[in-house]
Scaffold this active site. Structure first.
Site, short mmCIF file in Angstrom:
data_model
loop_
_atom_site.label_atom_id
_atom_site.label_comp_id
_atom_site.label_asym_id
_atom_site.label_seq_id
_atom_site.Cartn_x
_atom_site.Cartn_y
_atom_site.Cartn_z
N ASP A 82 31.66 -35.59 28.54
CA ASP A 82 32.44 -36.60 29.25
C ASP A 82 31.48 -37.57 29.93
OD1 ASP A 82 34.99 -37.69 30.32
OD2 ASP A 82 34.16 -37.12 32.24
N SER A 83 31.99 -38.74 30.26
CA SER A 83 31.16 -39.72 30.96
C SER A 83 30.81 -39.25 32.36
CB SER A 83 31.89 -41.06 31.03
OG SER A 83 33.12 -40.92 31.71
N TYR A 135 32.80 -45.12 32.20
CA TYR A 135 32.78 -45.83 30.92
C TYR A 135 33.95 -46.80 30.79
CZ TYR A 135 29.33 -42.73 28.60
OH TYR A 135 28.20 -42.05 28.21
N GLY A 136 34.99 -46.64 31.60
CA GLY A 136 36.27 -47.29 31.36
C GLY A 136 36.26 -48.79 31.16
N ASN A 169 38.82 -39.75 27.20
CA ASN A 169 39.71 -40.63 26.45
C ASN A 169 39.04 -41.93 26.06
OD1 ASN A 169 42.77 -39.64 26.32
ND2 ASN A 169 41.84 -38.85 28.20
N GLU A 177 35.68 -40.14 41.50
CA GLU A 177 34.23 -39.88 41.41
C GLU A 177 33.55 -39.97 42.77
OE1 GLU A 177 31.88 -39.91 38.45
OE2 GLU A 177 33.50 -39.40 37.08
N CYS A 182 43.58 -39.81 30.91
CA CYS A 182 42.19 -39.81 31.37
C CYS A 182 41.97 -38.42 31.95
CB CYS A 182 41.94 -40.88 32.42
SG CYS A 182 40.29 -40.78 33.18
N HIS A 223 40.06 -37.38 34.13
CA HIS A 223 39.89 -37.35 35.58
C HIS A 223 41.21 -37.18 36.33
CE1 HIS A 223 35.94 -39.05 34.69
NE2 HIS A 223 35.61 -38.99 35.96
#
Length: 276
Positions: A11-12, A43-44, A75, A159, A193, A195
């Site tokens: 994952d990012s 990354y979004g 995603n 985050e 997502c 997250h």
């Protein structure tokens, strides 16, 4: 590491841990490597080219650690990088390896969750702009109408550890109001997502009890189990010592461990891995 052949989960940042948690719970016997590209997250809002570059670099790091199979538990990476990796990169450089994503497994089952045939998809700007869920859900459930809503501030809130603070409520409600305004008949909201499950309780608090909120962890875990059953040639390559290793591309591993433990619901001890 090379004496083992673990399943890689990428994952990012931290979000993939919500998927990894479900995978490890369903399939605890396998060895796993988790890698979060926290140094370059999120990354979004990045371009297709950049997301592919970053994702492919990290996938190759996991290949170097012995992983014959990598799950993109992200995603945005699944939407913007997976197709190129599967159709070009693997064929030319690693034909014996496999990379899977989270969008197709979700699209294969999400239509079974709705009674009204109206689904809302909540995701990053990158995932929404890619149109991947519109295309994939259409393949499996052509009678289902999909309404998308980008939630660009949710990942930064999560985050940065603000997901459980009062200030997050405003942005949770704002995006929910926007997606529900698109269609009053929406009865299922997909958290597109990895997250977003961290916000699940806040999300549900602003929705009627009749609206189903769907996270991806268990869906992806079951899809992986089915994949391994259908591909014994891959399943037999994987080592089964029940070991888990966590890596991050940021050198502040203590910060990663603190946040990762929230997503994984267990203490996490990671190691720093430098991106090439």
């Amino acid at each position: 590491m090379l004496s083992t052949q673990p399943i890689g989960v990428f994952d990012s940042g931290y979000g993939g841990l919500t998927v990894f948690k479900s995978i490890a719970r369903l399939l605890p016997q396998y060895d796993y490597v988790y890698l979060g590209d926290n140094m370059r997250a999120p990354y979004g809002n990045r371009s297709f080219k950049t997301i592919h570059q970053y994702t492919w670099e990290c996938v190759q790091l996991m290949f170097d650690m012995g992983c014959p199979l990598v799950i993109l538990a992200c995603n945005t990476a699944s939407a913007k990088a997976l197709r190129t990796i599967q159709q070009q990169d693997l064929q030319h450089q690693h034909p014996g390896k496999r990379v899977l994503g989270v969008i197709r497994p979700t699209a294969e089952v999400i239509g079974n969750c709705t009674q009204t045939k109206q689904i809302g998809v909540l995701g990053t700007k990158g995932t929404v702009q890619s149109g991947s869920y519109l295309l994939e859900i259409e393949k499996f459930f052509p009678d289902v109408k999909v309404y998308q809503q980008a939630c660009p501030l949710w990942v930064p809130l999560i985050e940065n550890g603000e997901y459980d603070k009062p200030g997050a409520d405003y942005f949770v409600k704002q995006y929910l109001d926007q997606v529900m305004a698109q269609c009053a008949g929406i009865d299922t909201l997909l958290l597109a997502c990895t997250h977003y499950p961290v916000l699940e309780q806040k999300i549900k608090a602003y929705l009627p009890a009749s609206i189903k909120v769907v996270a991806q962890g268990d869906i992806v875990a079951q899809s992986l189990a089915d994949y391994l059953h259908r591909h014994p040639e891959m399943e037999q390559r994987l080592t089964k010592n029940g070991q888990q290793q966590f890596f991050t591309t940021t050198d502040d591993t203590s910060d990663f461990d603190h946040h990762a433990s929230i997503f994984y619901s267990e203490p996490v001890k990671s190691s720093y891995l430098q991106v090439k």
